[in-house]
Scaffold this active site. Structure first.
Site, short mmCIF file in Angstrom:
data_model
loop_
_atom_site.label_atom_id
_atom_site.label_comp_id
_atom_site.label_asym_id
_atom_site.label_seq_id
_atom_site.Cartn_x
_atom_site.Cartn_y
_atom_site.Cartn_z
N ALA A 81 0.83 -1.20 0.00
CA ALA A 81 0.00 0.00 0.00
C ALA A 81 0.87 1.26 0.00
CB ALA A 81 -0.92 -0.02 1.22
N ARG A 83 1.01 3.74 1.85
CA ARG A 83 1.53 4.22 3.14
C ARG A 83 2.83 3.54 3.53
NH1 ARG A 83 -2.94 1.10 3.91
NH2 ARG A 83 -2.75 -0.78 5.21
N TYR A 84 3.19 2.46 2.80
CA TYR A 84 4.42 1.72 3.10
C TYR A 84 5.54 1.99 2.11
CZ TYR A 84 1.22 -1.02 6.01
OH TYR A 84 0.29 -1.41 6.93
N THR A 85 5.28 2.70 1.03
CA THR A 85 6.27 2.88 -0.02
C THR A 85 6.65 4.35 -0.18
OG1 THR A 85 4.51 3.02 -1.69
CG2 THR A 85 5.48 0.86 -1.31
#
Length: 342
Positions: A81, A83-85
């Site tokens: 997602a 929010r993680y990258t």
């Protein structure tokens, strides 16, 4: 778009990343932050993260536009997602597509609070380099990627008035590195911009160890066709074995690692490797077709063009944009000259 080769959402992603200062030498920024900038200011039509992911995938584009940090997926797995990258611009996007920003043609954004570019002043015909596909309002397009050196050779051939050479060198070049079969479909594509292009995985024959003292014929497939992955091919081989279509295969090994894609097919004892290769190409996606249709938007109108016609129109447009850029530079230098004289 015929001229900068982008869909509106991708153009807006690159514009927003430029506004955020995410040039190649900058630090990575959270992808969700970039997506928020795109959606809040330019693109209120749903998430823009999917477009960012596509622009970062080397197996989809010959020249990626987004430099991703973190899990941005693979040919077999999806990305994490947003929010993680994290992301920033690639050198290609920044230096080839996002220069001359002061001469972009602009229009109001969706609420009239900002100006956004209608086209980027790209330095090469990216519509052919990266290709693309999509569907909407009754039209569908599927443009195959091409090699940068081939496109430049074609542009040079057209400038020297040798169109036959330009047609010959504009064979699609897929980012996975697969072979393209020279057949009627390729000929039709080169002349009309519409046709089925046969892609074929590259292979090498060798003898694989079987037990301690014996070997068996084996084939290692690398550089698979576009949109084909090793898991898909492995399942196709197993299904064909169950149905009795493939009779020469004993085992399938996926040896893909960080160094590249490699699918090894182990044959039965004393089987002819050429026969095994023919069966695999016939019953799996190791030999598949890419249905190309070069439908592009030229000044608001959809048109289908051959690769040569695309380059001709793009070159005329680029000449005009260079003239605009040079006039803008001349005006800036004249203003500076007046100050220096004073």
């Amino acid at each position: 778009d015929l001229y900068d080769g982008l869909k509106p959402v991708t153009r807006r992603v690159l514009t927003a990343m430029t506004w955020l200062g995410l040039k190649p030498s900058a630090r990575y920024m959270k992808a969700a932050r970039v997506e928020g900038e795109v959606m809040g200011k330019l693109h209120p039509h749903g998430g823009a993260y999917g477009a960012m992911v596509t622009a970062s995938q080397w197996w989809t584009m010959n020249h990626t536009l987004v430099d991703g940090w973190g899990n941005w997926g693979s040919p077999t797995d999806g990305p994490a997602a947003g929010r993680y990258t994290e992301a920033k611009l690639t050198e290609f996007a920044y230096s080839v597509m996002l220069q001359e920003a002061d001469t972009w043609d602009l229009r109001d954004n969706y609420d009239g609070s900002l100006k956004e570019p209608t086209q980027l002043n790209v330095k090469v015909p990216t519509v052919l380099l990266n290709g693309g596909e999509g569907i909407g309002v009754g039209f569908a397009t599927r443009i195959a990627p091409h090699n940068l050196r081939s496109v430049v050779k074609a542009m040079r051939a057209l400038s020297e008035n040798t169109p036959a050479t330009a047609v010959r060198v504009l064979v699609p070049d897929f980012p996975t590195g697969c072979d393209v079969v020279d057949d009627e479909g390729l000929t039709e594509y080169l002349s009309t911009g519409h046709g089925s292009i046969r892609m074929r995985a590259k292979c090498e024959h060798f003898e694989a160890e079987h037990g301690k003292r014996s070997t068996r014929p084996a084939i290692a497939f690398t550089c698979l066709p576009m949109h084909v992955n090793t898991e898909q091919v492995g399942q196709q081989v197993r299904d064909a074995l169950e149905k009795g279509r493939i009779t020469t295969v004993a085992d399938v090994r996926d040896e893909t690692d960080r160094d590249g894609i490699r699918l090894v097919i182990i044959g039965k004892a004393k089987v002819d490797p050429k026969l095994m290769e023919a069966e695999l190409y016939r019953y799996t996606s190791l030999d598949s077709k890419y249905s190309a249709s070069n439908l592009v938007i030229d000044n608001g109108k959809p048109v289908q063009l051959s690769p040569v016609e695309i380059i001709k129109r793009w070159t005329e447009w680029r000449d005009g944009r260079l003239l605009v850029a040079l006039k803008a530079e001349l005006a800036t230098r004249r203003e500076r000259q007046e100050i220096v004289k004073g």
